[in-house]
Write a protein that holds these residues in place. Structure first.
Motif, PDB file in Angstrom:
ATOM      1  N   LEU A  16       0.799  -1.226   0.000  1.00 11.97           N
ATOM      2  CA  LEU A  16       0.000   0.000   0.000  1.00 11.97           C
ATOM      3  C   LEU A  16       0.832   1.277   0.000  1.00 11.97           C
ATOM      4  O   LEU A  16       0.447   2.266  -0.626  1.00 11.97           O
ATOM      5  CB  LEU A  16      -0.954   0.015   1.191  1.00 11.97           C
ATOM      6  CG  LEU A  16      -2.106  -0.990   1.107  1.00 11.97           C
ATOM      7  CD1 LEU A  16      -2.864  -1.054   2.421  1.00 11.97           C
ATOM      8  CD2 LEU A  16      -3.044  -0.626  -0.032  1.00 11.97           C
ATOM      9  N   THR A  17       1.960   1.268   0.718  1.00 11.05           N
ATOM     10  CA  THR A  17       2.762   2.495   0.810  1.00 11.05           C
ATOM     11  C   THR A  17       3.857   2.556  -0.253  1.00 11.05           C
ATOM     12  O   THR A  17       4.306   3.630  -0.623  1.00 11.05           O
ATOM     13  CB  THR A  17       3.437   2.633   2.192  1.00 11.05           C
ATOM     14  OG1 THR A  17       4.417   1.599   2.348  1.00 11.05           O
ATOM     15  CG2 THR A  17       2.416   2.615   3.314  1.00 11.05           C
ATOM     16  N   THR A  29      -0.016   4.387  -2.872  1.00 13.12           N
ATOM     17  CA  THR A  29      -1.467   4.501  -2.811  1.00 13.12           C
ATOM     18  C   THR A  29      -1.807   5.743  -2.000  1.00 13.12           C
ATOM     19  O   THR A  29      -1.238   5.930  -0.918  1.00 13.12           O
ATOM     20  CB  THR A  29      -2.074   3.272  -2.074  1.00 13.12           C
ATOM     21  OG1 THR A  29      -1.590   2.078  -2.686  1.00 13.12           O
ATOM     22  CG2 THR A  29      -3.582   3.298  -2.096  1.00 13.12           C
TER      23      THR A  29
END
Length: 162
Positions: free
Chosen positions: A90-91, A105
């Motif tokens: 996600l990061t 994201t």
């Protein structure tokens, strides 16, 4: 992508801020404090949390611990830490290098009020060997973070070195 995405973020949004790459690892608060010659509280650690279905980042001072009751009230639900693979997916940053800059994201970002105890804090910069120096207010401004009170009171210096 990680370190480079952070460098690209600063090239676009704050070219006056330099990413610092060190030989020493800064993957943990004690290692980062030693590598950058600051006290552990000045390390701005980024926590990746799930609140219900939403993933958020919370940046706190390095020697602070999340207060679950305060976090639930401020963030609207019980916080749960993400697993290592989900954090990186996600990061775009590996655990130990997670920061609120250059994210893979778009995520909601919060800064804990505890960071305001310092004029300059040292967050990671996308890798376990990189960081930067920035004022807490400027970090919040650049990341469009919301200020919240989600941490326990600061620990005495001896207990913070865990």
């Amino acid at each position: 992508m990680s370190l480079e995405s952070v460098r690209a973020f600063f090239a676009e949004h704050a070219p006056d801020i330099a990413v610092i790459v060190t030989e020493q690892s800064s993957a943990t608060v004690p290692l980062a404090a030693a590598a950058h010659g600051v006290e552990p509280g000045q390390i701005a650690k980024t926590l990746s949390l799930r609140i219900g279905e939403e993933v958020v980042l919370v940046v706190t001072r390095g020697d602070a611990r999340l207060d679950n009751r305060k976090a639930k009230a401020a963030l609207g639900g019980k916080p749960r830490m993400l697993g290592q693979e989900e954090v990186e997916a996600l990061t775009g940053h590996p655990v130990g290098g997670v920061c609120p800059f250059g994210l893979a994201t778009p995520l909601k970002i919060y800064c804990d009020l505890s960071l305001k105890a310092y004029d300059i804090v040292v967050p990671a910069a996308g890798s376990t060997h990189s960081a930067l120096r920035i004022g807490p207010a400027r970090m919040a401004e650049l990341t469009q973070a919301e200020w919240v009170d989600v941490c326990q009171e600061a620990l005495p210096e001896t207990a913070a070195a865990e």
